[in-house]
Design a protein around this motif. Structure first.
Motif, mmCIF file in Angstrom:
data_model
loop_
_atom_site.group_PDB
_atom_site.id
_atom_site.type_symbol
_atom_site.label_atom_id
_atom_site.label_comp_id
_atom_site.label_asym_id
_atom_site.label_seq_id
_atom_site.Cartn_x
_atom_site.Cartn_y
_atom_site.Cartn_z
ATOM 1 N N ASP A 1 -21.665 -13.507 24.024
ATOM 2 C CA ASP A 1 -22.460 -14.737 24.140
ATOM 3 C C ASP A 1 -23.662 -14.568 25.059
ATOM 4 N N PHE A 2 -23.496 -13.872 26.195
ATOM 5 C CA PHE A 2 -24.638 -13.677 27.087
ATOM 6 C C PHE A 2 -24.970 -12.204 27.301
ATOM 7 N N HIS A 3 -24.490 -11.352 26.383
ATOM 8 C CA HIS A 3 -24.913 -9.956 26.254
ATOM 9 C C HIS A 3 -24.757 -9.128 27.532
ATOM 10 N N ARG A 4 -23.546 -9.072 28.035
ATOM 11 C CA ARG A 4 -23.248 -8.245 29.210
ATOM 12 C C ARG A 4 -22.014 -7.410 28.922
ATOM 13 N N GLU A 5 -21.972 -6.225 29.539
ATOM 14 C CA GLU A 5 -20.834 -5.317 29.370
ATOM 15 C C GLU A 5 -20.827 -4.363 30.555
ATOM 16 N N LYS A 6 -19.757 -4.420 31.356
ATOM 17 C CA LYS A 6 -19.655 -3.551 32.528
ATOM 18 C C LYS A 6 -18.195 -3.243 32.816
ATOM 19 N N ILE A 7 -17.921 -1.992 33.149
ATOM 20 C CA ILE A 7 -16.570 -1.585 33.527
ATOM 21 C C ILE A 7 -16.341 -1.914 34.995
ATOM 22 N N VAL A 8 -15.147 -2.451 35.273
ATOM 23 C CA VAL A 8 -14.747 -2.782 36.644
ATOM 24 C C VAL A 8 -13.535 -1.909 36.976
ATOM 25 N N GLN A 9 -13.744 -0.945 37.843
ATOM 26 C CA GLN A 9 -12.660 -0.040 38.220
ATOM 27 C C GLN A 9 -11.625 -0.780 39.081
ATOM 28 N N THR B 1 -20.830 -23.688 26.473
ATOM 29 C CA THR B 1 -19.715 -22.850 26.911
ATOM 30 C C THR B 1 -19.933 -21.449 26.368
ATOM 31 N N TYR B 2 -19.840 -20.455 27.249
ATOM 32 C CA TYR B 2 -20.083 -19.063 26.903
ATOM 33 C C TYR B 2 -18.840 -18.256 27.249
ATOM 34 N N GLU B 3 -18.327 -17.527 26.275
ATOM 35 C CA GLU B 3 -17.083 -16.780 26.473
ATOM 36 C C GLU B 3 -17.328 -15.391 27.047
ATOM 37 N N GLU C 1 -7.264 -10.038 24.748
ATOM 38 C CA GLU C 1 -6.590 -11.338 24.855
ATOM 39 C C GLU C 1 -6.920 -12.042 26.173
ATOM 40 N N ASP C 2 -7.435 -11.307 27.152
ATOM 41 C CA ASP C 2 -7.815 -11.866 28.447
ATOM 42 C C ASP C 2 -9.239 -12.411 28.346
ATOM 43 N N ARG C 3 -9.357 -13.745 28.354
ATOM 44 C CA ARG C 3 -10.646 -14.391 28.116
ATOM 45 C C ARG C 3 -10.920 -15.468 29.148
ATOM 46 N N GLY C 4 -12.208 -15.748 29.336
ATOM 47 C CA GLY C 4 -12.643 -16.820 30.221
ATOM 48 C C GLY C 4 -13.934 -17.396 29.688
ATOM 49 N N HIS C 5 -14.463 -18.394 30.405
ATOM 50 C CA HIS C 5 -15.662 -19.088 29.943
ATOM 51 C C HIS C 5 -16.578 -19.444 31.112
ATOM 52 N N LEU C 6 -17.865 -19.315 30.860
ATOM 53 C CA LEU C 6 -18.862 -19.924 31.734
ATOM 54 C C LEU C 6 -19.158 -21.285 31.122
ATOM 55 N N VAL C 7 -18.969 -22.330 31.893
ATOM 56 C CA VAL C 7 -19.262 -23.687 31.452
ATOM 57 C C VAL C 7 -20.576 -24.072 32.122
ATOM 58 N N VAL C 8 -21.607 -24.189 31.310
ATOM 59 C CA VAL C 8 -22.954 -24.408 31.825
ATOM 60 C C VAL C 8 -23.312 -25.876 31.654
ATOM 61 N N LYS C 9 -23.632 -26.518 32.796
ATOM 62 C CA LYS C 9 -23.957 -27.954 32.772
ATOM 63 C C LYS C 9 -25.293 -28.198 33.427
#
Length: 80
Positions: free
Chosen positions: A38-46, A62-64, A72-80
């Motif tokens: 949705d907001f075009h990001r991808e980064k590995i977190v060690q 809402t951006y997932e 299966e682990d998901r979250g959302h940015l809720v932009v208001k």
């Protein structure tokens, strides 16, 4: 924070039309990949480390995001 294989909190409210800095900490023992189509990001977190992701400005909505290694682990940015 990624803990127990989940994003905590899973929903994060941010202001619309502003650039924000999102810090993601991985408290688990396995790497995760913070990703959002949705907001075009991808980064590995060690394990035991953190990343910084700059997001926005975004329109209201809402951006997932998810862990690409564990989709299966998901979250959302809720932009208001």
């Amino acid at each position: 924070t990624i803990t127990g294989g989940k994003f905590v909190p899973s929903d994060i409210q941010i202001p619309a039309n502003k650039k924000i800095r999102l810090v993601v900490r991985n408290r688990d023992t396995m790497p995760s990949e913070f990703e959002s189509s949705d907001f075009h990001r991808e980064k590995i977190v060690q394990p035991g480390s953190k990343i910084t992701v700059f997001v926005g400005p975004l329109d209201p909505g809402t951006y997932e995001f998810f862990d690409d290694f564990h989709p299966e682990d998901r979250g959302h940015l809720v932009v208001k």
